[in-house]
Every structure is written in C-alpha cells, then in structure tokens.
Design a protein around this motif. Structure first.
Motif, short mmCIF file in Angstrom:
data_model
loop_
_atom_site.label_atom_id
_atom_site.label_comp_id
_atom_site.label_asym_id
_atom_site.label_seq_id
_atom_site.Cartn_x
_atom_site.Cartn_y
_atom_site.Cartn_z
N ASN A 153 0.85 -1.19 0.00
CA ASN A 153 0.00 0.00 0.00
C ASN A 153 0.89 1.24 0.00
O ASN A 153 1.95 1.25 0.63
N THR A 206 -1.33 4.67 -4.32
CA THR A 206 -2.13 3.54 -4.79
C THR A 206 -3.53 3.97 -5.19
O THR A 206 -4.10 3.48 -6.17
N SER A 207 -4.09 4.91 -4.45
CA SER A 207 -5.46 5.34 -4.73
C SER A 207 -5.59 5.93 -6.13
O SER A 207 -6.66 5.93 -6.73
N GLN A 208 -4.47 6.43 -6.68
CA GLN A 208 -4.52 7.06 -7.99
C GLN A 208 -4.79 6.05 -9.10
O GLN A 208 -5.41 6.38 -10.11
N ARG A 254 -8.54 4.33 -9.09
CA ARG A 254 -9.64 5.11 -9.68
C ARG A 254 -10.07 4.56 -11.03
O ARG A 254 -11.10 4.99 -11.56
N TYR A 287 -7.01 -0.67 4.56
CA TYR A 287 -6.91 -0.21 3.18
C TYR A 287 -7.19 -1.34 2.19
O TYR A 287 -7.55 -1.09 1.04
N ALA A 305 -10.13 -1.58 -0.26
CA ALA A 305 -10.22 -0.76 -1.48
C ALA A 305 -9.98 -1.59 -2.73
O ALA A 305 -10.31 -1.15 -3.83
#
Length: 684
Positions: A303, A307-309, A312, A335, A338
C-alpha cells in the motif's frame, strides 16, 4: 547517542568548516597586509579544500548552499580577495593594469551562468513523462547523455573551470607580472564558453528526444501494440524495492502479457533483472493512459499514498498480494478493502481478515499460496548433519506503531545472541531486516551491539578454512553475477541514456540470473568455514539462501516465520509483546508450532537440544499442519493456483467491460435523441 562513526564524521565536517573559515581569514589578512606568501598559500589551500569537499562530502556542501554560502559565493569571494591582494601588491597603477582581469572574471561568471541555464534546458528537454525498461524505444529519439560535469555538476564545473584563473592570478601575485593573471582568466573563460557551446549541441532538434505530447502519443501506440493484460503496480521508498522484487519471477510466469508499473523514477534501477516490460509513470495525469489500454488486472504488493490514484480506474481489477504474510496488524490493513480482491497464501490469512473485521468480505479473499517460496528446500529429516548446528537469527524491524512486540532486537536481541554464542556447537547467522533502525534509534543501536557481539565471537574462534580454490570460485561467480545483474552505465548516463541501453532485454535473462545466483550462493557458503559466525546485511546471500543453510530459525512475528515453515524445520519466536505465552499463541497463529522465547532467552539451551535430537522435537507434526494452514496445500502448486486467480480476475474485468458496452449501446446519445425528436415533430 550517535555512533562512533557518526561522531567521527561530524568531527571531520566541523574541522572542514573551521578550516574553510580560517583560510578565508588568512586570505583577507594576506590581501590587506599585503603578504604574497600568505595570500598564495591560503588561496590555493581554500580552492583545494573546496574541490575535496565536492568529492568527499557533498552533503556538507549542500548544507552550505542552504545557508546562502554556496559554491559560487565562495569562489567569487576567493577571487575578490585575490584581486584585492593583487591591487595592494601592485601599487598605484594596479587599477589600470588589472582592468582586463576584472573584466575577464565578470565574463567568466557570466559564461558560468549561461552554462548553467543551458544545463537546465538540456535536463528539461531530456526529461520524458515516463521511463521504460525492456521496451523498444524506437521513435523517442533517445541519445547518449552530455558529460555529467557540464549537465549536472555545476558546483564542480565552476571550481574546475576556475582553477586556471586562480592559478594565473596567484602566479601574478608571486611574480608581479600581469600577463599570468590575464592568461589564467582567459583560459577559464575559454573553458566556460567552450563548455556552454558544447552543451548547447544537445538542444539541437536532432539531438533532443521527442516532446511530452509526442512521447505520450508513443506510449499510447506502444500500449496498443503490446496489449498488456496483467500488471503489477508498485510505489515506495528507496529501501522498499524488495517488496516488488520478490514478485518478479511470478509476474514473468503468468499467462498473458505482463507489465510492471512504477511511480518513482529512482525505482527503475532498483528493480532486479526481469524480462517483463517495466514502465514508470510519475505523474497521475499521465497514469490515466493505462485506463485506455487493454490492461485487465493489477497486483499490488504494498500500500502507498499513490495507490489510490490507480484504483480510480474501474476498467482494471485490482488484487492486493502484499509482500509477505504475518500476524501483525499491517497484514490486515483496512486499506485492503479498497481492492477488488485480497490474495492470501492459505486459510489462516482468510480467517485473520475475518477476525480483524475491517470490511474485507470473505468472498473477496482468494487463496493462492506463495509461489516465490519454491527455492526453499524442505527439511532433510533426522538430526542435523555436521559438527555445527547452524542457527539463523532473522529479526524483523520495529514498525511504525511503536509496539515493543514488533522486533526482538531491542529487548531480547543481545540475550538471544549471547545464549547462542555460549554453545560451542552453534554457528550463528544473523540477518536483520533491512529497515531495522529506520524508525526507532534504539533498534539501530541494539542491532550494532548484536553485530559487534557476533563479530567478536567469530574472531575468537579458529579452525580449518577453505583453500584458495574456494575463494577463486567465489570471485569467478561474483564477476559472472555482477555482469548479469549490473548495468554498466557511464558515469554521465542519465535517465534517457539508461532507457536507450535497457530497451532490448535478452530473452531468458531472468532464468540465467536465477541460475547464476544459485551458483553464487553455493560458492559463497563453500568459501566460508563451517564454524564461523556470519553477519549478513547485504542483499546477497538472500534470506531464502540463509533458510537453506540453517537448521533452526529464531525470528519475530513476521512473514519470515511463515516463509520458513515451507521447510518444516524447527523455529522459535521471541515474545517481547508483554503477553503471556498462552495469550501470545492465541493472538498470533503463526507461532502455533514455534518454541516461544522470553526476552531473557532462557529457553535457548532446551531449544538447541530439541533440534539436535529429533526425539525431543515435539512440534514436527504441528509444523506440518501449520504449513498447510498458512501457505495452502502443496497440490496444485502455488504458481498454478496463482495463475488461475489472475486469469479469473482478468475475466471479471472482461465481463465488466462487456456489461458497460452493452449498457452504452442501449442508451441513445443526446444528439441521436434530438434528431429522433425532430423527425417525430416533422412527421407530425
């Protein structure tokens, strides 16, 4: 309390700063008296010290820059003091006689600034929005890099180009002849102008890579041609590359077109040998090119904030595979919910996620085993062979949460090591986690004390040593492995040049490196006496190599324990958590088949006796059972299950795309709806 090495380095830095200050004062005194001998000696020594610091201690030079005493200020001050000395030594006619020298110095510093501006423009023109490895870069117009001195080392460039000017002016101070000062400054100016003109050649259209827009168009075309299906996404710090490297062989064995996606430019050279294409995309705006590609699923071994990018992108399915499994909280990070799926080794991790109650649904947990554990050899059975019992002490690091149970190094490390060294029949291998001491200085200090104990004990032992043939074989294997794993770039090579040199991988190189690594490890262990204790802090030999040489592991609650169970050899876990043994075993299933050691390490003698005598080893059956629970069944092989999970997740991505296309076909576009309404109105 700083270590002896740190204290010595700080003392040397302080001495260098005081020397620099003293030399500037001496220059000033020599210029004002005037005293030619003092001026010449102090000026030459000051320039030599600055040149030395540029090579030996760039960190100190950077600190000077932060306090606005950078290299240009220092060199300008030296030159002005020398000029002042020349004026006072030359008498009343000095302003007229040395006017060309002053003008030449002004032009020299102007040329230096022009060279710096050119260097910035060159670096910007040679910075693409992405980096590649193992990808044909034809079409990007990549070229070799300009000399590092001109393009990236402005401090060293200024000092080296200033040497002729300083030497000429000091010669003039010694002889009273203006010619030497003019000649020296002219030579320095010629160097600066010539360097600027030479560097500017990289700004010509034929020598520049394509611009950002064309580079991104090239990337889209490459993705369309290669048609990646399975990827691994990784983002991390300088010491975290091992988390990605452990999955390289697995990625290369998957069915489909694999791709490794990185986010940090420096990480490109930290990824080990692989045949898989590697793509680094630092900016999130450019990362969106992956959404338009054929990429169906991505694996995530860690993580990170970035990573969130990539999460998406709904067209790509994401699976969290982690970089190891343990009972620590980090193995059940919230996390994880997700991701589309969480891939674990065996049933124990599935149960762990459910007990953690962090929002990860059981249907999203997939058991895939640990395919990278294949190199770990199983236990031979029976009592360990040889006169020495090899014990591997491999503690983990202290972690981020300050839990005293994370690592045994601080509270128990020295006690464990002393107890092991007290047994004359033990050979100790110590391999700490590479991040030990990165958060808690106490762990770093304890690690250093443990290493000192082991090295002292090794020095006090004696016995037969392998002959020169073993050392020669190790040297040969080392050279071969270095040739395979080290990209021999020029000192001046930049990102673009490295991309150019790494654009055509050798097929099967990863397998060749794997075989060479195995041969190196055999030669490494053969070159060492079987009785000698070892501190292993380098990447080689690998942790798995140490597993295969050991008869017993002592570690902490970490993935090291789970991985070692692949061998079914005895292992022990240090309990520094403050829990009772019953509470400790209940809280951490991975220690269910382990001998539990207290911080005082009182149980070490009995542990060693049980390893030497299989009749005293009452945990063998428990280890075999726990191995299946933690790592999954041996059949089908882990790689087979892993590949099946990857294909299944990719199929889910295909199903989603088909659903979205079907929905899009059912919904008329606004323009078509307006046209239909118009026709209806006209017909009416």
């Amino acid at each position: 309390m700083p270590s002896a090495g740190t204290a010595s380095r700080r003392a040397a830095q302080l001495a260098a700063l005081l020397s620099m200050l003293a030399l500037f004062v001496a220059q000033l005194v020599g210029a004002l008296l005037p005293d030619a001998t003092l001026l010449i000696s102090s000026s030459a020594a000051a320039l030599a010290l600055d040149l030395l610091l540029q090579h030996r201690d760039p960190g100190l030079v950077a600190v000077l820059g932060k306090i606005r005493f950078d290299v240009m200020v220092r060199q300008l001050q030296r030159d002005m003091l020398i000029l002042l000395g020349l004026l006072r030594l030359g008498g009343e006619d000095a302003p007229r006689d040395y006017a060309p020298v002053v003008a030449g110095l002004v032009l020299f510093y102007g040329a230096h600034l022009a060279c710096q501006v050119t260097a910035i423009l060159v670096r910007r023109s040679r910075t693409l929005p992405f980096l590649t490895r193992n990808i044909d870069t034809t079409g990007l117009r990549l070229t070799s890099a300009p000399p590092r001195l001109l393009a990236r080392q402005h401090s060293r460039r200024l000092l080296r180009f200033a040497v002729p000017a300083t030497a000429g002016m000091l010669t003039a101070a010694a002889t009273g002849e203006e010619f030497w000062a003019v000649a020296g400054v002219s030579a320095a100016l010629a160097c600066a102008l010539g360097g600027t003109a030479y560097l500017a050649d990289w700004l010509r259209p034929g020598n520049r890579p394509v611009d950002e827009a064309r580079a991104l168009e090239w990337l889209d075309r490459w993705l369309a041609d290669y048609r990646p299906t399975m990827g691994m996404y990784f983002s991390g710090g300088t010491t975290s590359a091992y988390q990605a490297n452990m999955w390289l062989s697995t990625m290369g064995a998957l069915d489909g077109s694999p791709l490794i996606v990185l986010r940090e430019r420096f990480m490109m050279q930290k990824i080990e040998a692989t045949d898989v294409p590697v793509l680094c995309i630092p900016k999130v705006v450019h990362l969106m090119a992956l959404e338009k590609s054929t990429l169906k699923m991505m694996l995530h071994p860690a993580n990170s904030g970035k990573t969130s990018q990539v999460l998406r992108m709904p067209s790509i399915k994401h699976a969290f595979v982690n970089h190891g499994e343990s009972d620590k909280l980090s193995s059940c990070n919230p996390y994880a919910k997700a991701y589309d799926e969480v891939w674990v080794a065996g049933p124990a991790a599935r149960e762990r996620y459910q007990l953690a109650d962090i929002g990860v649904e059981d249907k999203d947990v997939v058991e895939v085993g640990r395919p990278q554990l294949a190199p770990i050899a199983p236990a031979a059975g029976g009592a360990p062979a040889g006169p020495y019992l090899t014990v591997l002490y491999a503690p983990t690091w202290e972690g981020w949460d300050g839990n005293p149970g994370n690592t045994s190094v601080i509270l128990a490390g020295e006690n464990i090591v002393r107890a092991l060294l007290a047994d004359p029949g033990v050979r100790l291998l110590y391999k700490p986690h590479p991040m030990t001491g990165s958060v808690d200085p106490r762990a770093a200090r304890a690690d250093q004390r443990v290493q000192a104990l082991i090295r002292q004990a090794a020095a006090e032992r004696s016995g037969p040593r392998p002959g020169p043939a073993a050392a020669a074989e190790l040297a040969r294997r080392t050279a071969e492995l270095d040739r395979l794993t080290t990209c021999h770039f020029r000192d001046s090579a930049d990102e673009i040049e490295r991309m150019l040199l790494q654009s055509t991988p050798e097929k099967g190189r990863a397998e060749t490196v794997e075989a060479a690594t195995a041969a190196w490890e055999e030669a490494y262990w053969a070159s060492l006496p079987e009785w000698e204790h070892q501190v292993v802090t380098e990447a080689r030999p690998s942790l798995f190599g140490c597993f295969n040489r050991s008869d017993l592991l002592i570690s902490d609650v970490s993935s090291v324990v789970s991985d070692y169970l692949m061998s079914e050899k005895p292992y022990a876990v240090a309990n520094t958590s403050g829990l009772t043994e019953e509470e400790f075993r209940a809280a951490f299933p991975t220690v269910g088949a382990a001998t539990i050691l207290t911080p005082g390490a009182e149980g070490v003698p009995a542990l060693l006796a049980a390893v030497r005598d299989p009749a005293l080893d009452h945990l063998a059956a428990a280890r075999a059972e726990l191995k299946v629970r933690l790592l999954g069944p041996a059949d089908p092989p882990s790689l087979t299950r892993f590949n099946a999970a990857a294909l299944a997740l990719a199929a889910k991505s295909d199903e989603r795309r088909a659903r979205m296309e079907a929905r899009a076909s059912e919904i008329p576009s606004p323009r078509l709806a307006a046209a239909e309404e118009s026709e209806t109105a006209q017909g009416g």
